[in-house]
Scaffold this motif. Sequence first.
Motif, mmCIF file in Angstrom:
data_model
loop_
_atom_site.group_PDB
_atom_site.id
_atom_site.type_symbol
_atom_site.label_atom_id
_atom_site.label_comp_id
_atom_site.label_asym_id
_atom_site.label_seq_id
_atom_site.Cartn_x
_atom_site.Cartn_y
_atom_site.Cartn_z
ATOM 1 N N ASP A 35 62.932 75.195 60.762
ATOM 2 C CA ASP A 35 63.635 74.558 59.489
ATOM 3 C C ASP A 35 65.243 74.776 59.432
ATOM 4 O OD1 ASP A 35 63.447 73.034 57.111
ATOM 5 O OD2 ASP A 35 63.666 74.914 56.052
ATOM 6 N N THR A 36 65.477 76.069 59.322
ATOM 7 C CA THR A 36 67.154 76.455 59.212
ATOM 8 C C THR A 36 67.484 77.489 60.442
ATOM 9 O OG1 THR A 36 66.281 78.591 58.091
ATOM 10 C CG2 THR A 36 66.470 76.479 56.764
ATOM 11 N N GLY A 37 66.793 77.810 61.176
ATOM 12 C CA GLY A 37 66.832 78.777 62.398
ATOM 13 C C GLY A 37 66.946 80.175 61.823
ATOM 14 N N SER A 38 66.800 80.276 60.699
ATOM 15 C CA SER A 38 66.793 81.766 59.867
ATOM 16 C C SER A 38 66.185 81.942 58.856
ATOM 17 C CB SER A 38 68.446 82.073 59.640
ATOM 18 O OG SER A 38 68.551 83.211 59.133
ATOM 19 N N PRO A 39 65.012 82.140 58.908
ATOM 20 C CA PRO A 39 63.804 81.701 58.122
ATOM 21 C C PRO A 39 63.980 82.910 56.843
ATOM 22 C CG PRO A 39 62.694 82.658 60.042
ATOM 23 C CD PRO A 39 64.253 82.320 60.456
ATOM 24 N N VAL A 40 64.449 84.146 57.425
ATOM 25 C CA VAL A 40 64.345 85.234 56.061
ATOM 26 C C VAL A 40 65.955 85.415 55.658
ATOM 27 C CG1 VAL A 40 64.162 87.731 56.006
ATOM 28 C CG2 VAL A 40 62.711 86.765 57.426
ATOM 29 N N PHE A 41 65.712 85.353 54.346
ATOM 30 C CA PHE A 41 67.103 85.314 53.622
ATOM 31 C C PHE A 41 67.217 86.754 52.849
ATOM 32 C CE2 PHE A 41 68.979 84.772 49.175
ATOM 33 C CZ PHE A 41 70.370 84.359 49.487
ATOM 34 N N CYS A 42 68.308 87.402 53.218
ATOM 35 C CA CYS A 42 68.501 88.855 52.419
ATOM 36 C C CYS A 42 69.681 88.637 51.491
ATOM 37 C CB CYS A 42 68.698 89.893 53.384
ATOM 38 S SG CYS A 42 67.319 90.142 54.638
ATOM 39 N N GLN A 43 69.560 89.314 50.391
ATOM 40 C CA GLN A 43 71.055 89.250 49.279
ATOM 41 C C GLN A 43 70.918 90.463 48.742
ATOM 42 O OE1 GLN A 43 70.609 86.256 46.300
ATOM 43 N NE2 GLN A 43 72.215 85.158 47.086
ATOM 44 N N GLN A 44 72.254 90.830 48.317
ATOM 45 C CA GLN A 44 72.460 92.180 47.439
ATOM 46 C C GLN A 44 72.080 91.581 46.036
ATOM 47 O OE1 GLN A 44 72.746 95.035 49.405
ATOM 48 N NE2 GLN A 44 73.664 95.578 47.783
ATOM 49 N N ARG A 45 71.364 92.607 45.187
ATOM 50 C CA ARG A 45 70.752 92.118 43.913
ATOM 51 C C ARG A 45 71.100 93.316 43.101
ATOM 52 N NH1 ARG A 45 67.628 87.244 42.965
ATOM 53 N NH2 ARG A 45 68.226 85.848 44.766
ATOM 54 N N VAL A 46 70.981 93.015 41.837
ATOM 55 C CA VAL A 46 71.170 94.310 40.773
ATOM 56 C C VAL A 46 69.756 94.922 40.552
ATOM 57 C CG1 VAL A 46 71.733 94.870 38.468
ATOM 58 C CG2 VAL A 46 73.091 92.947 39.774
ATOM 59 N N GLY A 47 69.819 96.259 40.934
ATOM 60 C CA GLY A 47 68.423 96.985 41.107
ATOM 61 C C GLY A 47 68.619 97.691 39.524
ATOM 62 N N LYS A 48 67.596 98.734 39.621
ATOM 63 C CA LYS A 48 67.511 99.480 38.433
ATOM 64 C C LYS A 48 68.841 100.450 38.231
ATOM 65 C CE LYS A 48 64.666 103.374 36.623
ATOM 66 N NZ LYS A 48 63.225 104.329 36.974
ATOM 67 N N GLN A 49 69.206 100.647 37.087
ATOM 68 C CA GLN A 49 70.617 101.411 36.748
ATOM 69 C C GLN A 49 71.613 100.798 37.267
ATOM 70 O OE1 GLN A 49 70.302 103.407 34.331
ATOM 71 N NE2 GLN A 49 68.229 103.973 34.442
ATOM 72 N N CYS A 50 71.467 99.275 37.768
ATOM 73 C CA CYS A 50 72.724 98.467 38.119
ATOM 74 C C CYS A 50 72.818 98.958 39.509
ATOM 75 C CB CYS A 50 73.797 98.803 37.249
ATOM 76 S SG CYS A 50 74.358 97.167 36.654
ATOM 77 N N ARG A 51 71.948 99.806 40.399
ATOM 78 C CA ARG A 51 72.227 100.167 41.663
ATOM 79 C C ARG A 51 71.824 98.706 42.497
ATOM 80 N NH1 ARG A 51 68.555 104.417 40.543
ATOM 81 N NH2 ARG A 51 70.122 105.808 39.424
ATOM 82 N N PRO A 52 72.636 98.505 43.393
ATOM 83 C CA PRO A 52 72.362 97.388 44.457
ATOM 84 C C PRO A 52 71.265 97.580 45.438
ATOM 85 C CG PRO A 52 74.398 98.501 45.199
ATOM 86 C CD PRO A 52 73.953 99.201 43.885
ATOM 87 N N PHE A 53 70.518 96.472 45.830
ATOM 88 C CA PHE A 53 69.457 96.922 46.651
ATOM 89 C C PHE A 53 69.411 95.194 47.520
ATOM 90 C CE2 PHE A 53 66.980 94.543 43.507
ATOM 91 C CZ PHE A 53 66.086 93.815 44.203
ATOM 92 N N THR A 54 68.611 95.388 48.537
ATOM 93 C CA THR A 54 68.595 93.879 49.185
ATOM 94 C C THR A 54 67.422 93.452 49.115
ATOM 95 O OG1 THR A 54 70.123 95.135 51.243
ATOM 96 C CG2 THR A 54 69.018 93.141 51.745
ATOM 97 N N LEU A 55 67.538 92.327 48.477
ATOM 98 C CA LEU A 55 66.174 91.494 48.088
ATOM 99 C C LEU A 55 65.929 90.732 49.454
ATOM 100 C CD1 LEU A 55 64.521 90.348 45.471
ATOM 101 C CD2 LEU A 55 65.886 88.137 46.118
ATOM 102 N N ILE A 56 64.512 90.661 49.574
ATOM 103 C CA ILE A 56 64.188 89.880 51.012
ATOM 104 C C ILE A 56 63.369 88.677 50.483
ATOM 105 C CG2 ILE A 56 63.062 90.009 53.176
ATOM 106 C CD1 ILE A 56 63.194 93.182 52.840
#
Length: 187
Positions: A35-56
Amino acid sequence: MTSPLIRVLDFSLALFGLILSAPIFLLIYLIGLFDTGSPVFCQQRVGKQCRPFTLIKFRTMAKATESVATHMVDSSSVTKLGAFLRKTKLDELPQLINVLRGEMSFVGPRPCLFNQEELIEARQKRGVLDVLPGITGLAQVNGVDMSEPEKLAKLDAEMISSFSLALYFQLIIQTATGKGAGDRVRR
């Protein structure tokens, strides 16, 4: 909201879910390669206490799509596989890894992007960012998405203040049976 019991439930359900869904995970991954050649999407998101984490997630949009809130993206960016994954909520399946790692819970406010300043401010004002973000929550089963930041933050705060084990399972079941919708895209 992040009691030891909820953490044990999150971990156990995520592990069980990953084991049980492994064949589906693999199938979506393989189809996504075509479909896209890259099926998994990872993105920095706002976590608990505004800490960044990588959403999958599984990728539902073309790779070149701008990294903005979903409601700001044209529907033409969504691929055919992506439309199916979004409709069935299977695009969220990889977030079980985020739950397993303790970055998310099954139930909590949906994690936003750092450029969604209005939503972050509304959530900070209500203490919403004091808890782990979730795969689903009260706003999601009621069809409220990130295009309505004040309304979303209010529902998130309501969910946190009335949180119970019964609500935890109720929201998971409602999401699994198709109540609510994901973030809308522009038409």
